[in-house]
Design a protein around this motif. Sequence first.
Motif, PDB file in Angstrom:
ATOM      1  N   TYR A 102      28.114  35.176  26.692  1.00 23.75           N
ATOM      2  CA  TYR A 102      28.008  35.446  28.128  1.00 23.75           C
ATOM      3  C   TYR A 102      26.847  34.654  28.704  1.00 23.75           C
ATOM      4  O   TYR A 102      25.728  34.698  28.188  1.00 23.75           O
ATOM      5  CB  TYR A 102      27.816  36.940  28.407  1.00 23.75           C
ATOM      6  CG  TYR A 102      28.059  37.249  29.865  1.00 23.75           C
ATOM      7  CD1 TYR A 102      29.362  37.415  30.343  1.00 23.75           C
ATOM      8  CD2 TYR A 102      27.010  37.279  30.776  1.00 23.75           C
ATOM      9  CE1 TYR A 102      29.611  37.637  31.682  1.00 23.75           C
ATOM     10  CE2 TYR A 102      27.246  37.491  32.125  1.00 23.75           C
ATOM     11  CZ  TYR A 102      28.543  37.669  32.579  1.00 23.75           C
ATOM     12  OH  TYR A 102      28.788  37.860  33.914  1.00 23.75           O
ATOM     13  N   VAL A 124      35.325  32.620  23.864  1.00 19.55           N
ATOM     14  CA  VAL A 124      35.336  33.251  25.183  1.00 19.55           C
ATOM     15  C   VAL A 124      34.034  32.884  25.861  1.00 19.55           C
ATOM     16  O   VAL A 124      32.945  33.164  25.339  1.00 19.55           O
ATOM     17  CB  VAL A 124      35.476  34.788  25.092  1.00 19.55           C
ATOM     18  CG1 VAL A 124      35.348  35.406  26.488  1.00 19.55           C
ATOM     19  CG2 VAL A 124      36.805  35.176  24.468  1.00 19.55           C
ATOM     20  N   GLY A 126      32.027  33.825  28.994  1.00 24.38           N
ATOM     21  CA  GLY A 126      31.896  34.772  30.099  1.00 24.38           C
ATOM     22  C   GLY A 126      30.750  34.375  31.005  1.00 24.38           C
ATOM     23  O   GLY A 126      29.694  33.945  30.539  1.00 24.38           O
ATOM     24  N   ALA A 202      35.963  33.278  31.634  1.00 25.57           N
ATOM     25  CA  ALA A 202      36.036  34.417  32.545  1.00 25.57           C
ATOM     26  C   ALA A 202      34.782  34.507  33.403  1.00 25.57           C
ATOM     27  O   ALA A 202      33.673  34.638  32.882  1.00 25.57           O
ATOM     28  CB  ALA A 202      36.221  35.710  31.746  1.00 25.57           C
ATOM     29  N   ILE A 228      37.371  37.591  37.138  1.00 23.93           N
ATOM     30  CA  ILE A 228      37.009  39.010  37.052  1.00 23.93           C
ATOM     31  C   ILE A 228      36.799  39.497  38.482  1.00 23.93           C
ATOM     32  O   ILE A 228      35.770  39.237  39.101  1.00 23.93           O
ATOM     33  CB  ILE A 228      35.747  39.203  36.188  1.00 23.93           C
ATOM     34  CG1 ILE A 228      35.919  38.513  34.824  1.00 23.93           C
ATOM     35  CG2 ILE A 228      35.472  40.688  35.993  1.00 23.93           C
ATOM     36  CD1 ILE A 228      34.639  38.469  33.988  1.00 23.93           C
ATOM     37  N   VAL A 237      30.106  41.509  33.026  1.00 25.05           N
ATOM     38  CA  VAL A 237      30.153  41.587  31.561  1.00 25.05           C
ATOM     39  C   VAL A 237      30.815  42.868  31.060  1.00 25.05           C
ATOM     40  O   VAL A 237      31.487  42.861  30.028  1.00 25.05           O
ATOM     41  CB  VAL A 237      28.742  41.422  30.952  1.00 25.05           C
ATOM     42  CG1 VAL A 237      27.851  42.599  31.278  1.00 25.05           C
ATOM     43  CG2 VAL A 237      28.823  41.208  29.451  1.00 25.05           C
ATOM     44  N   PHE A 242      38.153  42.514  32.144  1.00 26.21           N
ATOM     45  CA  PHE A 242      37.643  41.456  31.268  1.00 26.21           C
ATOM     46  C   PHE A 242      37.871  41.848  29.808  1.00 26.21           C
ATOM     47  O   PHE A 242      38.390  41.056  29.012  1.00 26.21           O
ATOM     48  CB  PHE A 242      36.157  41.234  31.573  1.00 26.21           C
ATOM     49  CG  PHE A 242      35.456  40.191  30.740  1.00 26.21           C
ATOM     50  CD1 PHE A 242      36.145  39.128  30.168  1.00 26.21           C
ATOM     51  CD2 PHE A 242      34.081  40.259  30.544  1.00 26.21           C
ATOM     52  CE1 PHE A 242      35.485  38.166  29.403  1.00 26.21           C
ATOM     53  CE2 PHE A 242      33.414  39.317  29.792  1.00 26.21           C
ATOM     54  CZ  PHE A 242      34.116  38.275  29.215  1.00 26.21           C
ATOM     55  N   VAL A 246      40.355  39.943  27.095  1.00 23.73           N
ATOM     56  CA  VAL A 246      39.852  39.413  25.821  1.00 23.73           C
ATOM     57  C   VAL A 246      40.692  39.945  24.659  1.00 23.73           C
ATOM     58  O   VAL A 246      41.057  39.190  23.749  1.00 23.73           O
ATOM     59  CB  VAL A 246      38.362  39.755  25.638  1.00 23.73           C
ATOM     60  CG1 VAL A 246      37.906  39.470  24.209  1.00 23.73           C
ATOM     61  CG2 VAL A 246      37.508  38.943  26.609  1.00 23.73           C
TER      62      VAL A 246
END
Length: 255
Positions: A102, A124, A126, A202, A228, A237, A242, A246
């Motif tokens: 993230y 991923v 984020g 995302a 999102i 987050v 989200f 995932v």
Amino acid sequence: MQFLSHDGLDLAYLDRQPASGHGDPVLMIHGFASSHYVNWVSPGWFKTLNDAGYRAIAFDNRGHGSSSKSYNEADYTPAKMASDGAALLDHLGIERAHVMGYSMGARISAFLALSDPDKVATLVFGGLGIGMVDGVGDWDPIAEALLADDPDATTHPRGRSFRAFADQTRSDRRALAACIATSRELLSEDDMARIAQPTLIAVGTKDDIGGSPDELAALMPNARAFHIEGRDHMLAVGDKSFKQRVLEFYAENPL
């Protein structure tokens, strides 16, 4: 928490298997001024992944949480921080894992995918879209806010926000100021084109930091964007949509 020594630093990590026993591993890399707990435990990611049968693993980045603090800016390049993730996977005997990051952690994940592609099954990203390539604005005021004796003297909105976040998480503000100086190294369009793993990008629709997920996905051979809805950089987050996306992404791309 357990600890791993790497590159002269002690890294704190949490490794939690699902109730069913052995699940595919997901390595999570948190954002700037956060920690494994703030980014992944508190918002429910460990529970979400464990309940879905995945092995959840996260560590405190160098300079953060319970890991060693350095005040040397050279210790915080994304390549060095990515090497911590690779070392943790080696320490745990994991050959390949899903990797999720993230914000700053997304950048670190990208560097990990480039340096150790065989270890990274999927990605991923984020909270970070095209900002990974184009930059995420002027962060010098954030370093100034982190080092200020009086937080109320800070007038820069993003500086105030991150200073408050750092104080809330009881972070070592001097270590964070060193981190922010070198951890924002950009990746080129050619770098992104070389990341071939299935990737989910995302970003919250109210995020004013990360940049467009669609623009970053367009640079990559096997990436897709997810918006999102209604979330900013701080709140995205933990968003339920989200998490659900995932889980669907992992089901589509098993190890």
